[in-house]
Design a protein around this motif. Structure first.
Motif, PDB file in Angstrom:
ATOM      1  N   GLN A  58       1.679  17.058   4.172  1.00 21.96           N
ATOM      2  CA  GLN A  58       1.523  15.507   3.733  1.00 21.96           C
ATOM      3  C   GLN A  58       2.799  14.714   4.000  1.00 21.96           C
ATOM      4  O   GLN A  58       3.915  15.306   3.707  1.00 21.96           O
ATOM      5  CB  GLN A  58       1.184  15.554   2.453  1.00 21.96           C
TER       6      GLN A  58
ATOM      7  N   GLU B 227       4.426  -1.037   8.237  1.00 22.35           N
ATOM      8  CA  GLU B 227       4.674   0.397   7.771  1.00 22.35           C
ATOM      9  C   GLU B 227       5.872   1.075   7.557  1.00 22.35           C
ATOM     10  O   GLU B 227       6.445   1.193   8.732  1.00 22.35           O
ATOM     11  CB  GLU B 227       3.503   1.303   8.433  1.00 22.35           C
TER      12      GLU B 227
ATOM     13  N   VAL C 242       4.229  10.698   2.980  1.00 24.93           N
ATOM     14  CA  VAL C 242       4.014   9.183   2.559  1.00 24.93           C
ATOM     15  C   VAL C 242       4.169   8.052   3.372  1.00 24.93           C
ATOM     16  O   VAL C 242       5.247   8.252   4.075  1.00 24.93           O
ATOM     17  CB  VAL C 242       4.917   9.203   1.214  1.00 24.93           C
TER      18      VAL C 242
ATOM     19  N   ASP D 155       0.905  -1.226  -0.017  1.00 27.12           N
ATOM     20  CA  ASP D 155      -0.058  -0.062  -0.037  1.00 27.12           C
ATOM     21  C   ASP D 155       0.903   1.334  -0.084  1.00 27.12           C
ATOM     22  O   ASP D 155       2.071   1.022   0.418  1.00 27.12           O
ATOM     23  CB  ASP D 155      -0.950   0.045   1.086  1.00 27.12           C
ATOM     24  N   ILE D 156       0.405   2.235  -0.544  1.00 26.78           N
ATOM     25  CA  ILE D 156       1.053   3.485  -0.459  1.00 26.78           C
ATOM     26  C   ILE D 156      -0.103   4.506  -0.332  1.00 26.78           C
ATOM     27  O   ILE D 156      -0.938   4.687  -1.092  1.00 26.78           O
ATOM     28  CB  ILE D 156       1.614   4.021  -1.883  1.00 26.78           C
ATOM     29  N   TYR D 157       0.108   5.521   0.675  1.00 30.27           N
ATOM     30  CA  TYR D 157      -0.882   6.461   0.970  1.00 30.27           C
ATOM     31  C   TYR D 157      -0.210   7.693   1.449  1.00 30.27           C
ATOM     32  O   TYR D 157       0.866   7.517   2.001  1.00 30.27           O
ATOM     33  CB  TYR D 157      -2.065   5.907   1.653  1.00 30.27           C
ATOM     34  N   SER D 158      -0.723   8.905   1.583  1.00 31.28           N
ATOM     35  CA  SER D 158      -0.338   9.871   2.018  1.00 31.28           C
ATOM     36  C   SER D 158      -1.379  10.403   3.224  1.00 31.28           C
ATOM     37  O   SER D 158      -2.465  10.193   3.176  1.00 31.28           O
ATOM     38  CB  SER D 158      -0.241  11.104   1.007  1.00 31.28           C
ATOM     39  N   CYS D 159      -0.739  10.864   4.287  1.00 31.24           N
ATOM     40  CA  CYS D 159      -1.577  11.276   5.433  1.00 31.24           C
ATOM     41  C   CYS D 159      -1.308  12.834   5.866  1.00 31.24           C
ATOM     42  O   CYS D 159      -0.216  13.110   5.650  1.00 31.24           O
ATOM     43  CB  CYS D 159      -1.375  10.468   6.695  1.00 31.24           C
TER      44      CYS D 159
ATOM     45  N   HIS E  64       2.366   7.615  -7.266  1.00 34.18           N
ATOM     46  CA  HIS E  64       1.614   8.151  -6.222  1.00 34.18           C
ATOM     47  C   HIS E  64       2.148   9.632  -6.051  1.00 34.18           C
ATOM     48  O   HIS E  64       1.129  10.489  -5.568  1.00 34.18           O
ATOM     49  CB  HIS E  64       2.047   7.382  -4.950  1.00 34.18           C
TER      50      HIS E  64
ATOM     51  N   ASN F 267       8.396  12.182  -1.477  1.00 35.18           N
ATOM     52  CA  ASN F 267       7.530  13.010  -1.799  1.00 35.18           C
ATOM     53  C   ASN F 267       7.928  14.420  -2.489  1.00 35.18           C
ATOM     54  O   ASN F 267       7.590  15.301  -2.571  1.00 35.18           O
ATOM     55  CB  ASN F 267       6.415  13.388  -0.760  1.00 35.18           C
TER      56      ASN F 267
ATOM     57  N   HIS G 256      -0.142  13.213  -6.297  1.00 38.52           N
ATOM     58  CA  HIS G 256      -0.546  13.980  -4.872  1.00 38.52           C
ATOM     59  C   HIS G 256       0.195  15.164  -4.331  1.00 38.52           C
ATOM     60  O   HIS G 256      -0.313  15.680  -3.245  1.00 38.52           O
ATOM     61  CB  HIS G 256      -0.707  12.821  -3.912  1.00 38.52           C
TER      62      HIS G 256
END
Lengths: 103, 612
Positions: free
Chosen positions: B52, B62, B54, B41-45, B127, B98, B131
């Motif tokens: 932000q 994680e 990554v 999984d890859i996501y930004s928070c 990604h 990022n 973003h």
């Protein structure tokens, strides 16, 4: 009280040095600084416990300090050095400053 | 009215399209469904300071690529460990993340620095371009972005073009947090490419060291050949189209190709790479051209015959002894930087074929420049055949202690040498850059050159050598007319005056440096005096650098001042120490310029004489 203030100053300095090293990926050096920091933090907690036993009123949220230390140790456990640094840099130093102000 | 704002992806892609052709092509061709997925999984928070970060998941763990409190401040602290105020420096960063860390590097760079970013994960890159705003990085002219499996070629080609004597000691290599743990194989590749680029730079330095003075001697001696020679571009106009070029190198496998080469004669244009010439002639094969470029190539490795009249493809810096013993047409493939103006001022295309690691690679580049659409390699083994290194059973002493293995054409690893490995990389780069040309390798054993088609020589002849070459090299006029040669002679005579001027100005510069040094040593620094002298020094520098004869002087300096040039841009935090160091180095360089003038002047005079 001076003894306590001195311990707080040393701990802030050590926390800053630890995080600088860890942000720069110099983790071994950072961990050895962290050992020194943990030693000082133990002395601070002992002091607080002793003062409380003596009936000295120090308005400190001990649970918050313990919570921060627990979070830091969890980060260390999973080797997340950046999170550990963040906790030391932003949470721990913040609460140490608060304690210093309240003394 | 509906205002449609561009997404980060569209904006970044537009910038990539405008500034990064190879990367853009890679993104367009990227097929998510066929991609190898390494990450779960890859996501930004959102971070505590409203930025932000990554986060990626791999093997159920994680990894936060950024601080979740304050990514920018984290990057600012991270960058403090590196000294980025060094002129002409190269910074290599493993991991784009990022873009936060790359942006901090850019903020600290000056315009002489260059940042090379290697991102090992296409997934993270895709990604991030969707973003984050990466405009500052993508549009920066001193930043190279390399994404694994998209434009890998640019990692080594950029590092090789950037690393040199003045920054080899100071270059910075850094790893984005977490990338070492996440992508250890990519990190290994990153270090390997850096190491190879350093080796390449070191080879170039050693070449300058070894050949610097000889190159000058050759160029000025070979001036006489400007009279009757022509260039590869003059030749290009006469070459028949649709005829393959066959480049015959000296690898042991040539022995198996002799009978087929005889059949190819007249149906392809055969180039002999210098030391194979005698072997071909001994076997009754007369190549159409022979190539020589090395400044110090021993004559015995060119030919033991006395009258070689096969047209010679050469550089102005080629060994003058070979140029003198050769009796036929000379075709200039590289005029040297010194003579570049001579060609352009007379309206000619200046031959400036890229100098490359071997005479075979030079020959191949010449074939590309001359417009061949099919280039066939014979004897390009680039590997040991037992202990035999060259055709005719020649065994050269192994170079270096370490054994080195590369992919063989038969799928197994085979033993090679460091210099041969360099040639392989070089061929592969050339092939990559010319997808319109068919490169065919005919050997049946040896090192694999990626991008070539493996076809045996007899089949190549039956398939591609279908037309007769015919006579194409008769009466090609020399590049320069007699009148033009007179003009060139006058120009070169002016250079003798310029050498005299350079000598005087260098002596003047040394005096100024000594005066400025004296003030610092005696702690009596007069800032306006230093400013005035520095201005004059700059004027002298500019004058010297502007002269075309400086290119010869530069060769001399490079070969005689390696230690000085190695740390020329390394400074301390003490301004007076730095000034003293700069003046000392300047004095050494100006002294070297004076020596160079003494070295060049008599040789240039003799060279001009021969132009009569």
């Amino acid at each position: 009280m001076d003894y306590m203030k001195n311990l707080l100053n040393i701990s802030v300095k050590l926390a800053n040095e630890t995080t600088e090293l860890m942000y720069q990926q110099k983790n071994e050096l950072g961990l050895s600084k962290l050992n020194e920091l943990i030693d000082i933090l133990s002395q601070i907690i002992n002091y607080l416990i002793q003062e409380k036993a003596k009936g000295t009123i120090i308005v400190i949220d001990e649970s918050e300090l313990l919570n921060i230390i627990t979070n830091a140790l969890k980060a260390l456990e999973v080797k997340d050095m950046i999170l550990l640094s963040d906790i030391l840099k932003y949470d721990l130093i913040n609460i140490l400053a608060q304690i210093s102000e309240k003394l | 009215m509906v205002v449609k704002t561009m997404s980060y992806y569209d904006m970044n892609l537009q910038n990539i399209q405008q500034n990064r052709k190879l990367l853009y092509q890679g993104i367009i061709e990227y097929n998510k469904d066929n991609a190898v997925t390494l990450l779960e999984d890859i996501y930004s928070c959102s971070t505590k300071d409203a930025d932000q970060a990554v986060i990626v998941k791999k093997h159920e763990n994680e990894y936060r690529l950024n601080s979740i409190y304050s990514p920018v401040r984290e990057a600012q602290r991270w960058i403090e460990q590196y000294k980025l105020d060094i002129v002409d420096n190269v910074i290599a960063l493993y991991g784009l993340g990022n873009g936060c860390f790359a942006k901090e590097i850019i903020n600290k760079m000056d315009e002489s620095n260059h940042l090379v970013i290697y991102e090992p994960s296409i997934e993270i890159f895709m990604h991030v371009i969707s973003h984050y705003d990466l405009e500052e990085i993508i549009n920066h002219k001193n930043v190279t972005i390399v994404i694994e499996n998209m434009n890998d070629f640019e990692l080594h080609s950029t590092l090789r073009s950037l690393l040199r004597i003045t920054n080899l000691q100071t270059q910075i290599n850094c790893i984005h947090p977490c990338y070492g743990e996440l992508f250890p194989e990519g990190e290994l590749k990153f270090w390997k490419v850096i190491k190879e680029a350093c080796v390449f730079a070191r080879i170039n330095i050693n070449t300058s060291l070894r050949f610097g003075e000889r190159i000058i001697t050759n160029i000025v001696h070979n001036l006489s050949y400007l009279k009757d020679s022509y260039t590869i571009y003059d030749l290009k106009e006469k070459l028949p189209s649709d005829i393959p070029a066959i480049i015959v190198s000296a690898g042991p496998s040539v022995e198996k190709s002799i009978s087929d080469l005889k059949k190819a004669k007249g149906k392809a244009i055969i180039f002999a790479v210098d030391r194979i010439l005698d072997y071909l002639l001994d076997n009754d094969i007369v190549p159409d051209f022979v190539t020589t470029v090395d400044p110090m190539k021993p004559i015995k490795y060119f030919s033991n015959r006395e009258e070689i009249s096969i047209p010679l493809i050469c550089f102005m810096e080629s060994n003058y002894e070979i140029m003198d013993m050769h009796m036929g047409d000379k075709i200039i493939a590289n005029s040297s930087k010194y003579l570049a103006d001579v060609y352009t001022e007379l309206g000619k295309i200046c031959p400036r074929l890229l100098s490359s690691p071997s005479v075979a690679t030079v020959t191949c580049t010449a074939c590309v420049e001359m417009g061949f659409k099919t280039i066939v390699f014979v004897g390009q083994d680039l590997a040991y055949n037992g202990s035999v290194t060259h055709a005719g059973g020649v065994e050269e002493e192994p170079r270096g202690d370490n054994e080195l293995y590369v992919d063989g054409i038969n799928g197994k690893k085979i033993k090679t040498r460091y210099d041969w490995k360099e040639f392989i990389t070089w061929f592969e780069d050339l092939i990559f850059l010319h997808p319109d040309i068919k490169f065919i390798d005919t050997k049946t054993e040896g090192a694999l050159i990626k991008g070539t088609e493996l076809i045996e020589l007899d089949r190549v002849i039956n398939t591609y050598c279908l037309n007769e070459v015919g006579e194409f090299i008769i009466n090609i006029p020399p590049t320069f007319t007699e009148e033009e040669i007179k003009n060139i002679k006058n120009e070169l005579e002016n250079d003798l005056d310029k050498l005299d001027q350079i000598n005087k100005k260098s002596q003047e510069a040394i005096l100024m440096c000594n005066k400025m040094k004296e003030q610092i040593i005696k702690h009596k620094v007069n800032d306006s005096f230093i400013k005035d002298k520095s201005k004059k020094l700059k004027k002298i520098n500019d004058y010297i650098l502007k002269q075309s004869i400086y290119w010869l002087i530069d060769d001399y300096i490079s070969s005689n001042n390696i230690e000085i040039l190695g740390d020329v841009y390394i400074f301390t935090d003490n301004i007076n120490d730095d000034r003293l160091k700069t003046y000392d180095k300047s004095i050494s360089i100006f002294n070297s310029i004076i020596e160079a003038v003494k070295f060049i002047e008599p040789k240039l005079k003799a060279g001009i004489q021969k132009l009569n």
